[in-house]
Design an enzyme around this catalytic site. Structure first.
Site, PDB file in Angstrom:
ATOM      1  N   ASN A  15      -2.303   2.658   5.510  1.00 33.44           N
ATOM      2  CA  ASN A  15      -1.321   1.582   5.303  1.00 33.44           C
ATOM      3  C   ASN A  15      -1.134   0.889   6.643  1.00 33.44           C
ATOM      4  O   ASN A  15      -1.061   1.560   7.674  1.00 33.44           O
ATOM      5  CB  ASN A  15       0.050   2.138   4.902  1.00 33.44           C
ATOM      6  CG  ASN A  15       0.074   2.660   3.490  1.00 33.44           C
ATOM      7  OD1 ASN A  15      -0.921   2.605   2.788  1.00 33.44           O
ATOM      8  ND2 ASN A  15       1.226   3.178   3.088  1.00 33.44           N
ATOM      9  N   GLY A  16      -1.001  -0.426   6.633  1.00 30.51           N
ATOM     10  CA  GLY A  16      -0.785  -1.158   7.886  1.00 30.51           C
ATOM     11  C   GLY A  16      -1.952  -2.091   8.165  1.00 30.51           C
ATOM     12  O   GLY A  16      -2.750  -2.381   7.271  1.00 30.51           O
ATOM     13  N   CYS A  68       0.818  -1.216   0.000  1.00 28.80           N
ATOM     14  CA  CYS A  68       0.000   0.000   0.000  1.00 28.80           C
ATOM     15  C   CYS A  68       0.849   1.262   0.000  1.00 28.80           C
ATOM     16  O   CYS A  68       1.929   1.297   0.578  1.00 28.80           O
ATOM     17  CB  CYS A  68      -0.871   0.039   1.245  1.00 28.80           C
ATOM     18  SG  CYS A  68      -2.031  -1.309   1.318  1.00 28.80           S
ATOM     19  N   LYS A 124      14.829 -16.018  -6.578  1.00 36.69           N
ATOM     20  CA  LYS A 124      14.671 -15.176  -7.780  1.00 36.69           C
ATOM     21  C   LYS A 124      13.830 -15.902  -8.826  1.00 36.69           C
ATOM     22  O   LYS A 124      12.919 -15.329  -9.398  1.00 36.69           O
ATOM     23  CB  LYS A 124      16.029 -14.838  -8.425  1.00 36.69           C
ATOM     24  CG  LYS A 124      16.891 -13.790  -7.815  1.00 36.69           C
ATOM     25  CD  LYS A 124      16.369 -12.403  -7.782  1.00 36.69           C
ATOM     26  CE  LYS A 124      15.482 -12.162  -6.595  1.00 36.69           C
ATOM     27  NZ  LYS A 124      16.068 -11.680  -5.391  1.00 36.69           N
ATOM     28  N   TRP A 135      -2.712  -2.797  -1.598  1.00 40.41           N
ATOM     29  CA  TRP A 135      -2.257  -4.173  -1.791  1.00 40.41           C
ATOM     30  C   TRP A 135      -3.052  -4.998  -0.777  1.00 40.41           C
ATOM     31  O   TRP A 135      -2.877  -4.844   0.430  1.00 40.41           O
ATOM     32  CB  TRP A 135      -0.753  -4.263  -1.524  1.00 40.41           C
ATOM     33  CG  TRP A 135      -0.131  -5.575  -1.843  1.00 40.41           C
ATOM     34  CD1 TRP A 135       0.327  -5.999  -3.051  1.00 40.41           C
ATOM     35  CD2 TRP A 135       0.161  -6.636  -0.918  1.00 40.41           C
ATOM     36  NE1 TRP A 135       0.868  -7.252  -2.950  1.00 40.41           N
ATOM     37  CE2 TRP A 135       0.777  -7.671  -1.653  1.00 40.41           C
ATOM     38  CE3 TRP A 135      -0.037  -6.820   0.449  1.00 40.41           C
ATOM     39  CZ2 TRP A 135       1.202  -8.868  -1.071  1.00 40.41           C
ATOM     40  CZ3 TRP A 135       0.373  -8.008   1.031  1.00 40.41           C
ATOM     41  CH2 TRP A 135       0.978  -9.015   0.276  1.00 40.41           C
ATOM     42  N   GLU A 163      10.087 -16.206  -7.804  1.00 40.23           N
ATOM     43  CA  GLU A 163       9.263 -14.995  -7.708  1.00 40.23           C
ATOM     44  C   GLU A 163       8.959 -14.351  -9.050  1.00 40.23           C
ATOM     45  O   GLU A 163       7.893 -13.774  -9.216  1.00 40.23           O
ATOM     46  CB  GLU A 163       9.804 -13.986  -6.687  1.00 40.23           C
ATOM     47  CG  GLU A 163      11.111 -13.345  -6.987  1.00 40.23           C
ATOM     48  CD  GLU A 163      11.606 -12.452  -5.852  1.00 40.23           C
ATOM     49  OE1 GLU A 163      10.811 -11.813  -5.171  1.00 40.23           O
ATOM     50  OE2 GLU A 163      12.840 -12.400  -5.676  1.00 40.23           O
ATOM     51  N   HIS A 219      19.213 -36.419   1.644  1.00 39.84           N
ATOM     52  CA  HIS A 219      18.354 -36.476   2.848  1.00 39.84           C
ATOM     53  C   HIS A 219      16.909 -36.138   2.505  1.00 39.84           C
ATOM     54  O   HIS A 219      16.123 -35.814   3.400  1.00 39.84           O
ATOM     55  CB  HIS A 219      18.900 -35.529   3.920  1.00 39.84           C
ATOM     56  CG  HIS A 219      20.262 -35.911   4.379  1.00 39.84           C
ATOM     57  ND1 HIS A 219      20.499 -36.974   5.215  1.00 39.84           N
ATOM     58  CD2 HIS A 219      21.474 -35.404   4.071  1.00 39.84           C
ATOM     59  CE1 HIS A 219      21.793 -37.100   5.427  1.00 39.84           C
ATOM     60  NE2 HIS A 219      22.410 -36.149   4.734  1.00 39.84           N
ATOM     61  N   ARG A 259       5.764  -0.330  -5.907  1.00 40.81           N
ATOM     62  CA  ARG A 259       5.659  -1.099  -4.662  1.00 40.81           C
ATOM     63  C   ARG A 259       4.722  -2.291  -4.800  1.00 40.81           C
ATOM     64  O   ARG A 259       4.713  -3.175  -3.949  1.00 40.81           O
ATOM     65  CB  ARG A 259       5.139  -0.192  -3.538  1.00 40.81           C
ATOM     66  CG  ARG A 259       6.052   0.967  -3.222  1.00 40.81           C
ATOM     67  CD  ARG A 259       5.317   2.041  -2.461  1.00 40.81           C
ATOM     68  NE  ARG A 259       4.920   1.594  -1.143  1.00 40.81           N
ATOM     69  CZ  ARG A 259       5.616   1.819  -0.039  1.00 40.81           C
ATOM     70  NH1 ARG A 259       6.728   2.496  -0.097  1.00 40.81           N
ATOM     71  NH2 ARG A 259       5.204   1.386   1.122  1.00 40.81           N
ATOM     72  N   GLU A 309      19.167 -17.939  -2.813  1.00 41.66           N
ATOM     73  CA  GLU A 309      18.805 -16.689  -3.495  1.00 41.66           C
ATOM     74  C   GLU A 309      18.422 -16.965  -4.958  1.00 41.66           C
ATOM     75  O   GLU A 309      17.471 -16.374  -5.479  1.00 41.66           O
ATOM     76  CB  GLU A 309      19.990 -15.710  -3.393  1.00 41.66           C
ATOM     77  CG  GLU A 309      19.825 -14.387  -4.114  1.00 41.66           C
ATOM     78  CD  GLU A 309      18.604 -13.567  -3.683  1.00 41.66           C
ATOM     79  OE1 GLU A 309      17.987 -13.878  -2.653  1.00 41.66           O
ATOM     80  OE2 GLU A 309      18.273 -12.626  -4.428  1.00 41.66           O
ATOM     81  N   LYS A 350       6.888  -4.563  -3.196  1.00 40.32           N
ATOM     82  CA  LYS A 350       8.296  -4.211  -3.052  1.00 40.32           C
ATOM     83  C   LYS A 350       8.700  -4.050  -1.594  1.00 40.32           C
ATOM     84  O   LYS A 350       9.722  -4.539  -1.167  1.00 40.32           O
ATOM     85  CB  LYS A 350       8.572  -2.913  -3.826  1.00 40.32           C
ATOM     86  CG  LYS A 350      10.035  -2.468  -3.783  1.00 40.32           C
ATOM     87  CD  LYS A 350      10.937  -3.492  -4.442  1.00 40.32           C
ATOM     88  CE  LYS A 350      12.400  -3.226  -4.217  1.00 40.32           C
ATOM     89  NZ  LYS A 350      13.217  -4.427  -4.479  1.00 40.32           N
TER      90      LYS A 350
HETATM   91  C1  F6R Z   1      13.091 -10.806  -3.066  1.00 41.40           C
HETATM   92  C2  F6R Z   1      12.905  -9.614  -2.265  1.00 41.40           C
HETATM   93  C3  F6R Z   1      12.360  -9.767  -0.901  1.00 41.40           C
HETATM   94  C4  F6R Z   1      12.999  -8.740   0.051  1.00 41.40           C
HETATM   95  C5  F6R Z   1      12.327  -8.827   1.422  1.00 41.40           C
HETATM   96  C6  F6R Z   1      12.981  -7.908   2.414  1.00 41.40           C
HETATM   97  O1  F6R Z   1      13.623 -10.510  -4.315  1.00 41.40           O
HETATM   98  O2  F6R Z   1      13.157  -8.527  -2.703  1.00 41.40           O
HETATM   99  O3  F6R Z   1      12.529 -11.049  -0.435  1.00 41.40           O
HETATM  100  O4  F6R Z   1      14.355  -9.000   0.150  1.00 41.40           O
HETATM  101  O5  F6R Z   1      10.972  -8.481   1.291  1.00 41.40           O
HETATM  102  O6  F6R Z   1      12.931  -6.594   1.998  1.00 41.40           O
HETATM  103  P1  F6R Z   1      13.888  -5.510   2.596  1.00 41.40           P
HETATM  104  O7  F6R Z   1      15.282  -5.839   2.195  1.00 41.40           O
HETATM  105  O8  F6R Z   1      13.413  -4.226   2.002  1.00 41.40           O
HETATM  106  O9  F6R Z   1      13.726  -5.540   4.085  1.00 41.40           O
END
Ligand code: F6R
Length: 607
Positions: A99-100, A2, A484, A75, A487, A503, A27, A480, A602
């Site tokens: 927001n929240g 949001c 990636k 959102w 997502e 395992h 976002r 990681e 985001k």
């Molecule tokens: C994945 C991604 C998320 C953020 C996570 C933490 O590509 O971007 O997993 O890493 O939401 O976000 P921050 O770093 O902003 O606390």
């Protein structure tokens, strides 16, 4: 997630509201809306599901104008993404954006329903407008209505409110969710994100927890939860407006992947001397604080958590310091033991991730030696709450999938590990620095793999599952890589410590399963190779990324992707690059929404 934007001005603000919302789009959101106070001092609301551009069209059709207004991108958390759940929510002359999460909304709803309030949405937020109306019947002074309302709310909130009876004012409040007030000329603005403010003004004030404010075009008044007036001086953001453009790239993610070399080059220039790290890069007097550290607790989410896992490998390898890395949503609710002289480190690109903020607040109540944050946003809550902070200066990361923030975090963490190594090995610093300085050259070579990744991506696009394997500091890179891929391409992917394969996950391997092995040339090569042999024996499709010279037998179906030679410490930074490119090109093949993948946001400002 949001986003809030609002403006009170001597001129019409409808265009400002749309512009502000469009700056918040990155976002992630599923509906948008705005309220303007009309000439006749009535609240006029427009809402739509989908994108801000649809709201813009609606605005043009309705020919709505006004000098004061609030706007929102939603959102969905409570209630599906539809029109009735979109913000603003109106009741009794009040219009609110939120927001929240209001944790006690059911309780408030039940209480007000008994007083004949009819609710028109499934959201938690709507109760705020109803509570305001409820208290407006009991109190005539605006500040009394606000104080009574805020006292009843439990949970996290950033609020923007307009009220027909005070038509030139925007009311703001914050608790656990960021809200900034931008100071313009004959206009003041509100926003949950600095990115939406900078085209209007660089001067801003941030609201702290349990504070509220009343804003007009030429006045900003701040109050604490007891109604006492607060004075706060303004800050000036260094962020510039140009940073948020694709610069000719097709996607922000692509641009951000290719920015990584330049960011690292800048870190080398700004933070490193000939053979030593420059003094106090983690904040004033940080070097002497770090000398006393015996333990480190990292707390973060998602990609930032994966960065902390790499740091754990580094720190325990180069120093005598014990280190833990923990997911913030776990840390915040469990009992923690804090040994003497422990450093708490919060890692967050946005600095606004709710679970990381709550963890940091918990850490502040515990017996840590100090709180350090590694963050990309100077204005963020996490930076403001920390004793020491390291700003990544990676520039705004717009793509939901984090890439340049990850490598910037890794560089910061390698510098932290190196600083902590001084007590046990005085010679290591120059060795690590030499490796870091070689990174721009090595990354240039690594980016030459782009074409190869495009080809490999075609082989992945119809797969349903993928495994990424690594050992040592390559294990978090496998995590990681999997994050990636899942997502942005929506392919189910798992990262595993290669030794864990038999395992459990080996049961999944068959001729349809691509298995990616990350194998920098180090003391773990033999082990990784034997794990990959287990995959081959089950007809799995093996892709090995390595800088070890390897000869393949004829007819061996293994794909070897030759990586440039690189130093031991910097390998995680090098090996993550082809993983980012692979995900990006698989997503291109699958035609997904790369910068704003479905269901994701985001900056995760709710728990
Ligand atoms: C994945 C991604 C998320 C953020 C996570 C933490 O590509 O971007 O997993 O890493 O939401 O976000 P921050 O770093 O902003 O606390």
């Amino acid at each position: 997630m949001c986003g809030i934007f609002g403006a009170a001005s001597s001129s019409h603000v409808h265009k400002d509201l749309i512009e502000g919302l469009s700056k918040l789009e990155y976002r992630g959101y599923d509906s948008a809306g705005l309220t303007l106070i009309s000439k006749s001092n009535k609240i006029k609301r427009l809402r739509c599901t989908g994108k801000v551009v649809a709201l813009k069209k609606l605005l043009a059709t309705n020919n709505l104008m006004g000098n004061c207004g609030i706007a929102h991108t939603r959102w969905a958390t409570h209630g599906v993404p539809n029109l009735k759940n979109s913000h603003p929510h109106n009741y009794g002359g009040f219009s609110i954006v939120h927001n929240g999460i209001i944790e006690n909304f059911e309780e408030i709803k039940t209480f007000l329903s008994k007083k004949s309030h009819k609710f028109s949405s499934d959201t938690d937020s709507e109760v705020i407008a109803h509570l305001l109306e409820y208290f407006s019947k009991k109190h005539s002074k605006l500040s009394d209505i606000l104080l009574n309302t805020f006292k009843k709310l439990k949970g996290s909130f950033a609020l923007g409110i307009v009220y027909e009876k005070d038509p030139d004012k925007i009311i703001v409040a914050s608790n656990g969710s960021p809200l900034l007030i931008g100071m313009g000329k004959n206009a003041n603005y509100i926003s949950s994100d600095i990115n939406a403010l900078i085209s209007k003004t660089k001067k801003y004030i941030s609201l702290d927890d349990n504070e509220f404010g009343i804003i007009t075009k030429d006045k900003i008044e701040l109050f604490n939860v007891k109604g006492k007036r607060i004075k706060r001086s303004a800050s000036v953001t260094k962020q510039n407006t140009n940073a948020i453009s694709k610069n000719g790239y097709k996607h922000f993610m692509q641009k951000e992947i290719f920015e990584q070399k330049d960011i690292i080059t800048r870190v080398i220039k700004d933070k490193l001397g000939t053979s030593k790290i420059l003094p106090n890069i983690f904040g004033p007097k940080s070097d002497s604080m770090l000398k006393s550290i015996k333990h480190v607790h990292f707390v973060a989410c998602g990609t930032s958590y994966n960065a902390s896992l790499v740091a754990k490998y580094w720190i325990e390898e180069v120093s005598d310091i014990m280190c833990t890395a923990e997911i913030a949503s776990e840390y915040r609710y469990r009992t923690i033991n804090v040994p003497k002289d422990t450093l708490f480190v919060a890692i967050s690109q946005s600095g606004e991730t709710a679970d990381t903020i709550y963890s940091l607040k918990k850490a502040k109540q515990s017996k840590y030696r100090s709180i350090l944050s590694i963050c990309n946003v100077a204005e963020s809550t996490i930076t403001r709450l920390s004793d020491y902070s390291y700003l990544m200066q990676a520039g705004p990361e717009v793509s939901v999938a984090s890439t340049k923030a990850f490598t910037s975090q890794l560089i910061a963490l390698l510098l932290l590990a190196t600083t902590l190594s001084r007590a046990s090995d005085s010679k290591l610093e120059s060795k690590i620095i030499n490796q870091i300085k070689s990174l721009p050259r090595i990354l240039s070579k690594t980016f030459e793999l782009e074409k190869k990744m495009q080809l490999i991506a075609k082989q992945f696009k119809n797969k349903n599952h993928t495994l990424f394997l690594g050992r040592g500091a390559s294990y978090p890179i496998a995590l990681e890589a999997a994050l990636k891929l899942k997502e942005i391409s929506y392919i189910h992917a798992e990262g595993y410590a290669a030794g864990e394969l038999k395992h459990g996950p080996l049961a999944l391997v068959d001729k349809n399963m691509p298995v990616v092995g990350l194998m920098p040339d180090n003391n773990l090569v033999t082990q990784v190779l034997s794990n990959l042999a287990e995959v081959k024996a089950r007809q799995g499709l093996v892709y090995i990324f390595t800088n070890k010279k390897m000869k393949l037998k004829k007819n061996d179906k293994t794909n070897i992707i030759s990586m440039p030679a690189c130093g031991h410490y910097i390998a995680p930074l090098v090996y993550v690059i082809p993983m980012q490119l692979l995900s990006y090109y698989v997503a291109i093949n699958k035609k997904t929404n790369i910068d704003q993948p479905r269901n994701l946001a985001k900056s995760v400002t709710v728990e």
